[in-house]
Design a protein around this motif. Structure first.
Motif, PDB file in Angstrom:
ATOM      1  N   ASN A   1      29.559  55.100  27.219  1.00  0.00           N
ATOM      2  CA  ASN A   1      29.740  53.643  27.179  1.00  0.00           C
ATOM      3  C   ASN A   1      28.393  52.979  26.876  1.00  0.00           C
ATOM      4  O   ASN A   1      27.895  52.141  27.610  1.00  0.00           O
ATOM      5  N   VAL A   2      27.849  53.361  25.740  1.00  0.00           N
ATOM      6  CA  VAL A   2      26.426  53.145  25.441  1.00  0.00           C
ATOM      7  C   VAL A   2      26.106  51.674  25.193  1.00  0.00           C
ATOM      8  O   VAL A   2      26.700  51.030  24.321  1.00  0.00           O
TER       9      VAL A   2
ATOM     10  N   GLN B   1      38.254  54.159  25.611  1.00  0.00           N
ATOM     11  CA  GLN B   1      39.105  53.548  24.580  1.00  0.00           C
ATOM     12  C   GLN B   1      39.413  52.084  24.871  1.00  0.00           C
ATOM     13  O   GLN B   1      39.683  51.309  23.952  1.00  0.00           O
ATOM     14  N   GLN B   2      39.377  51.688  26.134  1.00  0.00           N
ATOM     15  CA  GLN B   2      39.694  50.304  26.505  1.00  0.00           C
ATOM     16  C   GLN B   2      38.454  49.532  26.948  1.00  0.00           C
ATOM     17  O   GLN B   2      38.569  48.531  27.653  1.00  0.00           O
ATOM     18  N   ASP B   3      37.296  49.977  26.514  1.00  0.00           N
ATOM     19  CA  ASP B   3      36.033  49.341  26.912  1.00  0.00           C
ATOM     20  C   ASP B   3      35.809  48.085  26.066  1.00  0.00           C
ATOM     21  O   ASP B   3      35.577  48.174  24.856  1.00  0.00           O
ATOM     22  N   SER B   4      35.829  46.930  26.707  1.00  0.00           N
ATOM     23  CA  SER B   4      35.610  45.669  25.998  1.00  0.00           C
ATOM     24  C   SER B   4      34.148  45.246  26.020  1.00  0.00           C
ATOM     25  O   SER B   4      33.762  44.290  25.330  1.00  0.00           O
ATOM     26  N   ILE B   5      33.301  45.923  26.798  1.00  0.00           N
ATOM     27  CA  ILE B   5      31.885  45.565  26.910  1.00  0.00           C
ATOM     28  C   ILE B   5      31.054  46.326  25.884  1.00  0.00           C
ATOM     29  O   ILE B   5      30.224  45.737  25.182  1.00  0.00           O
TER      30      ILE B   5
ATOM     31  N   LEU C   1      33.453  51.314  32.849  1.00  0.00           N
ATOM     32  CA  LEU C   1      33.110  52.324  33.855  1.00  0.00           C
ATOM     33  C   LEU C   1      34.056  53.522  33.696  1.00  0.00           C
ATOM     34  O   LEU C   1      34.883  53.810  34.546  1.00  0.00           O
ATOM     35  N   SER C   2      33.880  54.226  32.594  1.00  0.00           N
ATOM     36  CA  SER C   2      34.812  55.312  32.270  1.00  0.00           C
ATOM     37  C   SER C   2      34.817  56.390  33.343  1.00  0.00           C
ATOM     38  O   SER C   2      35.867  56.982  33.631  1.00  0.00           O
ATOM     39  N   TYR C   3      33.668  56.649  33.949  1.00  0.00           N
ATOM     40  CA  TYR C   3      33.571  57.715  34.951  1.00  0.00           C
ATOM     41  C   TYR C   3      34.192  57.313  36.283  1.00  0.00           C
ATOM     42  O   TYR C   3      34.433  58.153  37.143  1.00  0.00           O
ATOM     43  N   VAL C   4      34.457  56.014  36.455  1.00  0.00           N
ATOM     44  CA  VAL C   4      35.165  55.528  37.631  1.00  0.00           C
ATOM     45  C   VAL C   4      36.663  55.412  37.330  1.00  0.00           C
ATOM     46  O   VAL C   4      37.501  55.811  38.148  1.00  0.00           O
ATOM     47  N   ASP C   5      36.999  54.895  36.155  1.00  0.00           N
ATOM     48  CA  ASP C   5      38.402  54.770  35.762  1.00  0.00           C
ATOM     49  C   ASP C   5      39.078  56.128  35.644  1.00  0.00           C
ATOM     50  O   ASP C   5      40.218  56.307  36.085  1.00  0.00           O
TER      51      ASP C   5
ATOM     52  N   LYS D   1      38.387  62.445  36.488  1.00  0.00           N
ATOM     53  CA  LYS D   1      38.724  63.839  36.146  1.00  0.00           C
ATOM     54  C   LYS D   1      38.385  64.125  34.685  1.00  0.00           C
ATOM     55  O   LYS D   1      37.809  65.175  34.365  1.00  0.00           O
ATOM     56  N   ALA D   2      38.731  63.213  33.790  1.00  0.00           N
ATOM     57  CA  ALA D   2      38.425  63.405  32.371  1.00  0.00           C
ATOM     58  C   ALA D   2      36.920  63.388  32.136  1.00  0.00           C
ATOM     59  O   ALA D   2      36.386  64.202  31.372  1.00  0.00           O
ATOM     60  N   PHE D   3      36.236  62.473  32.799  1.00  0.00           N
ATOM     61  CA  PHE D   3      34.782  62.394  32.642  1.00  0.00           C
ATOM     62  C   PHE D   3      34.114  63.654  33.177  1.00  0.00           C
ATOM     63  O   PHE D   3      33.238  64.232  32.519  1.00  0.00           O
ATOM     64  N   ASN D   4      34.522  64.087  34.349  1.00  0.00           N
ATOM     65  CA  ASN D   4      33.918  65.280  34.950  1.00  0.00           C
ATOM     66  C   ASN D   4      34.181  66.525  34.107  1.00  0.00           C
ATOM     67  O   ASN D   4      33.338  67.420  34.041  1.00  0.00           O
ATOM     68  N   ALA D   5      35.342  66.564  33.460  1.00  0.00           N
ATOM     69  CA  ALA D   5      35.655  67.696  32.596  1.00  0.00           C
ATOM     70  C   ALA D   5      34.671  67.760  31.409  1.00  0.00           C
ATOM     71  O   ALA D   5      34.289  68.852  30.963  1.00  0.00           O
TER      72      ALA D   5
END
Length: 273
Positions: free
Chosen positions: A130-131, A223-227, A254-258, A261-265
């Protein structure tokens, strides 16, 4: 157990670095390190799912950036990403970390990229998510707007008001426990550190560091990051010739919060390379 309750298992620690206090949270043991850098409106506590779950595979360290929480601020009011990278290198040395997978989220991606360029021997793999790319190439008017925006909101609204106003924008799923965690973490924002970080965002640029980084890099978007929209991040990955570009479905900024499991993978996959 809610996320804020779980966070109590990972209390703040701190070390003295050249007379400055640097705070962090830690989980797991061993010499395979995972170091996590949060974004501009966040803090180490936002990584609670990674501290909990990835500590089975790594020695996890999540810092509070300079000027955040109990970490002393930088000594310059006009920092670039190298100033944050130097503090991070000192933390690596203090904690005797020889090498780590370094994960930077949002503005932490800019800090992590500078760290990887300056201290490649510390970085087994760079993961940026989420750069926040920085506004160095924008107009002076836009830079001034970016620099002033967040500190002004914190000064006017206070920590809780800022969390209630901005917090829901950081998450796509907007689960009650996620909103609670965001509010909890944002209580630790400090105006001085927030202002320094806003200067970094306004006046630096991630390409200054990524273009010369020759190591392994993974770039992640929600995919749903508006920032920090995925289209802009995909363009960055293509421009930097990064072959490992991954989008996480049903994830906001906050992809790693949303989607932990996917982020950790993704992090566990990076471990294999």
């Amino acid at each position: 157990m809610t996320l804020t309750e779980k966070l109590k298992q990972f209390p703040i620690q701190h070390v003295d670095i050249n007379g400055y206090q640097q705070a962090y949270r830690e989980a797991g043991t061993g010499d395979q390190y995972l170091v996590l850098l949060h974004g501009i409106s966040s803090g180490s506590g936002s990584w609670v799912n990674q501290l909990d779950e990835l500590s089975q595979h790594f020695h996890v360290v999540a810092w509070d950036a300079p000027g955040y929480g109990l970490s002393d601020a930088l000594t310059t009011s006009t920092p670039n990403a190298e100033d944050y990278a130097q503090r991070l290198a000192a933390l690596f040395t203090a904690l005797k970390i020889e090498q780590a997978i370094v994960v930077g989220h949002s503005l932490g991606a800019l800090q992590a990229s500078a760290f990887a360029r300056l201290y490649p021997h510390f970085v087994k793999q760079l993961v940026i998510a989420n750069v926040a790319q920085g506004y160095q190439r924008y107009s002076a008017e836009k830079q001034a707007e970016v620099y002033a925006k967040r500190p002004k909101m914190l000064a006017e609204l206070g920590n809780l008001g800022l969390a209630q106003t901005r917090g829901p924008n950081l998450t796509y799923l907007k689960l009650p426990q996620t909103i609670e965690l965001i509010e909890c973490v944002m209580q630790n924002l400090q105006l001085g550190g927030f202002t320094q970080a806003s200067y970094l965002l306004a006046y630096d640029e991630i390409r200054n560091y990524l273009k010369d980084f020759g190591g392994q890099c993974v770039i992640v978007a929600g995919q749903q990051d508006s920032i920090t929209p995925p289209q802009a991040i995909a363009e960055l990955a293509q421009e930097m010739d990064c072959q490992n570009y991954i989008e996480i479905a049903e994830a906001g900024h906050l992809s790693y919060v949303d989607q932990p499991k996917a982020f950790n993978a993704i992090i566990l996959s990076a471990k294999q390379h």
